[in-house]
Design a protein around this motif. Structure first.
Motif, PDB file in Angstrom:
ATOM      1  N   GLU A 249       0.842  -1.203   0.000  1.00 18.40           N
ATOM      2  CA  GLU A 249       0.000   0.000   0.000  1.00 18.40           C
ATOM      3  C   GLU A 249       0.872   1.246   0.000  1.00 18.40           C
ATOM      4  N   LEU A 250       0.646   2.094  -0.987  1.00 20.84           N
ATOM      5  CA  LEU A 250       1.235   3.428  -1.004  1.00 20.84           C
ATOM      6  C   LEU A 250       0.113   4.437  -0.859  1.00 20.84           C
ATOM      7  N   VAL A 251       0.376   5.493  -0.119  1.00 19.54           N
ATOM      8  CA  VAL A 251      -0.555   6.610  -0.037  1.00 19.54           C
ATOM      9  C   VAL A 251       0.105   7.818  -0.680  1.00 19.54           C
ATOM     10  N   ILE A 252      -0.590   8.411  -1.633  1.00 17.29           N
ATOM     11  CA  ILE A 252      -0.123   9.638  -2.269  1.00 17.29           C
ATOM     12  C   ILE A 252      -1.070  10.763  -1.873  1.00 17.29           C
ATOM     13  N   ALA A 253      -0.535  11.716  -1.156  1.00 21.33           N
ATOM     14  CA  ALA A 253      -1.331  12.882  -0.776  1.00 21.33           C
ATOM     15  C   ALA A 253      -1.064  13.990  -1.789  1.00 21.33           C
ATOM     16  N   CYS A 254      -2.124  14.532  -2.344  1.00 20.73           N
ATOM     17  CA  CYS A 254      -2.024  15.572  -3.370  1.00 20.73           C
ATOM     18  C   CYS A 254      -2.551  16.885  -2.799  1.00 20.73           C
ATOM     19  N   ASP A 255      -1.664  17.840  -2.646  1.00 16.37           N
ATOM     20  CA  ASP A 255      -2.040  19.168  -2.149  1.00 16.37           C
ATOM     21  C   ASP A 255      -2.865  19.873  -3.226  1.00 16.37           C
ATOM     22  N   THR A 256      -4.144  20.084  -2.945  1.00 15.77           N
ATOM     23  CA  THR A 256      -5.028  20.745  -3.914  1.00 15.77           C
ATOM     24  C   THR A 256      -5.482  22.109  -3.404  1.00 15.77           C
ATOM     25  N   SER A 257      -4.619  22.748  -2.615  1.00 17.10           N
ATOM     26  CA  SER A 257      -4.958  24.080  -2.118  1.00 17.10           C
ATOM     27  C   SER A 257      -4.850  25.098  -3.243  1.00 17.10           C
ATOM     28  N   GLY A 258      -5.317  26.297  -2.981  1.00 15.55           N
ATOM     29  CA  GLY A 258      -5.358  27.332  -4.008  1.00 15.55           C
ATOM     30  C   GLY A 258      -3.999  27.775  -4.490  1.00 15.55           C
ATOM     31  N   SER A 259      -2.930  27.503  -3.726  1.00 16.40           N
ATOM     32  CA  SER A 259      -1.595  27.951  -4.115  1.00 16.40           C
ATOM     33  C   SER A 259      -0.901  26.980  -5.058  1.00 16.40           C
ATOM     34  N   VAL A 260      -1.506  25.811  -5.310  1.00 19.53           N
ATOM     35  CA  VAL A 260      -0.897  24.801  -6.166  1.00 19.53           C
ATOM     36  C   VAL A 260      -1.342  25.015  -7.607  1.00 19.53           C
ATOM     37  N   SER A 261      -0.392  25.006  -8.545  1.00 21.70           N
ATOM     38  CA  SER A 261      -0.697  25.270  -9.951  1.00 21.70           C
ATOM     39  C   SER A 261      -1.177  24.007 -10.659  1.00 21.70           C
ATOM     40  N   GLN A 262      -1.795  24.201 -11.825  1.00 23.90           N
ATOM     41  CA  GLN A 262      -2.229  23.067 -12.634  1.00 23.90           C
ATOM     42  C   GLN A 262      -1.027  22.248 -13.105  1.00 23.90           C
ATOM     43  N   GLU A 264       1.670  21.642 -11.455  1.00 26.29           N
ATOM     44  CA  GLU A 264       2.077  20.764 -10.365  1.00 26.29           C
ATOM     45  C   GLU A 264       1.107  19.597 -10.213  1.00 26.29           C
ATOM     46  N   ILE A 265      -0.173  19.850 -10.434  1.00 23.51           N
ATOM     47  CA  ILE A 265      -1.164  18.769 -10.367  1.00 23.51           C
ATOM     48  C   ILE A 265      -0.927  17.770 -11.492  1.00 23.51           C
ATOM     49  N   ASP A 266      -0.610  18.276 -12.680  1.00 29.63           N
ATOM     50  CA  ASP A 266      -0.294  17.390 -13.796  1.00 29.63           C
ATOM     51  C   ASP A 266       0.925  16.533 -13.478  1.00 29.63           C
ATOM     52  N   GLN A 267       1.872  17.107 -12.739  1.00 28.70           N
ATOM     53  CA  GLN A 267       3.069  16.359 -12.367  1.00 28.70           C
ATOM     54  C   GLN A 267       2.707  15.181 -11.471  1.00 28.70           C
ATOM     55  N   VAL A 268       1.806  15.415 -10.512  1.00 30.66           N
ATOM     56  CA  VAL A 268       1.358  14.332  -9.641  1.00 30.66           C
ATOM     57  C   VAL A 268       0.732  13.218 -10.469  1.00 30.66           C
ATOM     58  N   ALA A 334       4.536   3.490   2.639  1.00 34.18           N
ATOM     59  CA  ALA A 334       5.124   4.818   2.519  1.00 34.18           C
ATOM     60  C   ALA A 334       4.036   5.812   2.140  1.00 34.18           C
ATOM     61  N   ILE A 335       4.302   7.081   2.468  1.00 28.34           N
ATOM     62  CA  ILE A 335       3.416   8.177   2.090  1.00 28.34           C
ATOM     63  C   ILE A 335       4.225   9.152   1.234  1.00 28.34           C
ATOM     64  N   LEU A 336       3.732   9.443   0.046  1.00 31.95           N
ATOM     65  CA  LEU A 336       4.329  10.459  -0.820  1.00 31.95           C
ATOM     66  C   LEU A 336       3.410  11.664  -0.811  1.00 31.95           C
ATOM     67  N   TYR A 337       3.944  12.809  -0.466  1.00 37.54           N
ATOM     68  CA  TYR A 337       3.103  14.010  -0.343  1.00 37.54           C
ATOM     69  C   TYR A 337       3.610  15.062  -1.328  1.00 37.54           C
ATOM     70  N   PHE A 338       2.821  15.316  -2.379  1.00 40.52           N
ATOM     71  CA  PHE A 338       3.154  16.362  -3.359  1.00 40.52           C
ATOM     72  C   PHE A 338       2.551  17.676  -2.869  1.00 40.52           C
ATOM     73  N   SER A 339       3.396  18.648  -2.577  1.00 39.56           N
ATOM     74  CA  SER A 339       2.892  19.907  -2.026  1.00 39.56           C
ATOM     75  C   SER A 339       3.914  21.011  -2.230  1.00 39.56           C
ATOM     76  N   ASP A 340       3.412  22.266  -2.295  1.00 38.60           N
ATOM     77  CA  ASP A 340       4.339  23.400  -2.336  1.00 38.60           C
ATOM     78  C   ASP A 340       4.812  23.775  -0.932  1.00 38.60           C
ATOM     79  N   LEU A 341       4.278  23.077   0.098  1.00 35.62           N
ATOM     80  CA  LEU A 341       4.677  23.250   1.498  1.00 35.62           C
ATOM     81  C   LEU A 341       4.382  24.649   2.041  1.00 35.62           C
TER      82      LEU A 341
END
Length: 375
Positions: A249-262, A264-268, A334-341
């Motif tokens: 099991e892998l968990v991928i967390a995708c930051d979808t806040s307003g500061s994240v660009s399209q 970066e989402i495409d990269q995820v 593992a948890i992979l978290y894509f985010s601008d932090l």
């Protein structure tokens, strides 16, 4: 044929000393089993029939092409990637530089301005994404017709040891710097080399390699006596067998806040597909989160090409994915978290090793952090 190749190398030395000096480091060997040419970092293997098809200018360009594979350390960077697709990625990475330097490449050379300045690793991943994780089909290792790159080989035909490869790689780095200095002193340094020299002097590890190493470190395959090796049981010999406990099991967390660009989402989305097809964990859970969990999706390697449609775009809180795992009894490998932090809300602990993947230079207070680097 060999005389013509040797003359081409001499002309390369006179007209483009950077490439010519480096070409002198490579032995020229005839190899009729090759469709075109290839290099393993020590030699250039030449098919005589291929040479006859090239004009003098094209032959010089192909020689420079093989040199560029070595200058960019392509024989040492494949790391298990599909060899044909790796050749395509490497060609795209260097051919635009060769063209800019005035070389006349053979017809069919792989050129794409969108890949200009990108690393072979980045291009490889992009090509893999566009092919839904499938390797291209070709009867030739060199679909661009400019010369291939292969893994380093000893004279015995066996692969070099890790130590030998490292020494060869280091020697090429020094040689490239010296060749650039020589060409610069004569006023004939080729364009597009400054970035290569900078990266050699101050190397940075491609973030995709770091991501692969992080995930592979979670692979628990090991030898165990809990299931003896059946090949030796009839001799009453009890030896361990390899327990292949792949990632469950892998968990991928995708930051979808307003500061994240399209972008970066495409990269995820692209990385998710690459992970499903190359790592092939039993299950991947994707959590869309801004200040709370907005959507939960699950995928497997059999899900086909995945296209994420994120929701959220509110404020940022980086804690909910970790809370979600605990509340739902999910204990991922593992948890992979894509985010601008860009958040002041951080988890105190994580239920699993966590890798933060960010487009900037920020660093998370827990787990590991890598920046998206494409050099």
């Amino acid at each position: 044929m060999m005389e013509r190749v040797t003359k081409a190398r001499t002309r390369l030395l006179m007209s483009q000393p950077f490439f010519g000096v480096l070409a002198l480091r490579l032995q020229i060997q005839e190899a009729c089993d090759m469709d075109t040419m290839s290099t393993d970092g020590s030699s250039i293997f030449v098919n005589p029939d291929f040479v006859q098809q090239l004009s003098d200018d094209e032959l010089i360009a192909v020689m420079a092409h093989e040199v560029m594979h070595c200058a960019h350390l392509h024989p040492y960077r494949r790391e298990g990637r599909d060899l044909l697709l790796w050749n395509m990625a490497c060609d795209y990475a260097i051919n635009s530089i060769l063209k800019e330097s005035g070389f006349i490449l053979p017809d069919g050379a792989l050129l794409n301005q969108a890949y200009s300045g990108m690393s072979a690793e980045w291009i490889y991943a992009d090509l893999l994404d566009k092919r839904d994780g499938q390797s291209p089909q070709s009867n030739s290792l060199d679909p661009g017709g400019c010369g291939a790159v292969t893994d380093p080989q000893e004279s015995t035909g066996h692969e070099q040891t890790a130590s030998d490869r490292k020494q060869k790689e280091t020697a090429w780095k020094h040689a490239v710097i010296q060749a650039h200095q020589t060409a610069k002193a004569s006023g004939r340094a080729p364009g597009g080399m400054d970035r290569l020299i900078r990266d050699i002097k101050k190397p940075k590890l491609d973030w995709r390699i770091l991501l692969a190493r992080f995930i592979n470190a979670r692979d628990h395959s090991d030898y165990s006596f809990s299931r003896p090796n059946p090949r030796f049981l009839h001799q009453d010999i009890f030896l361990p067998s390899l327990e292949n406990q792949k990632l469950e099991e892998l968990v991928i967390a995708c930051d979808t806040s307003g500061s994240v660009s399209q972008e970066e989402i495409d990269q995820v989305n692209g990385e998710l597909n690459a992970i499903l097809q190359t790592v092939r964990p039993a299950s991947v859970t994707v959590l869309h989160c801004d200040f709370e969990i907005k959507k939960v999706e699950r995928f497997t390697p059999d899900s086909g090409t995945v296209t994420l449609e994120p929701v959220g775009f509110g404020g940022t809180d980086l804690r909910p994915p970790f809370d979600w795992c605990r509340e739902n009894g999910v204990m991922p490998d593992a948890i992979l978290y894509f985010s601008d932090l860009l958040s002041h809300q951080w988890p105190d602990v994580s239920p699993a090793p966590v890798l933060w993947i960010t487009p900037n230079q920020r660093k998370a207070p827990i787990g590991e952090t890598i920046s998206l680097q494409y050099g």
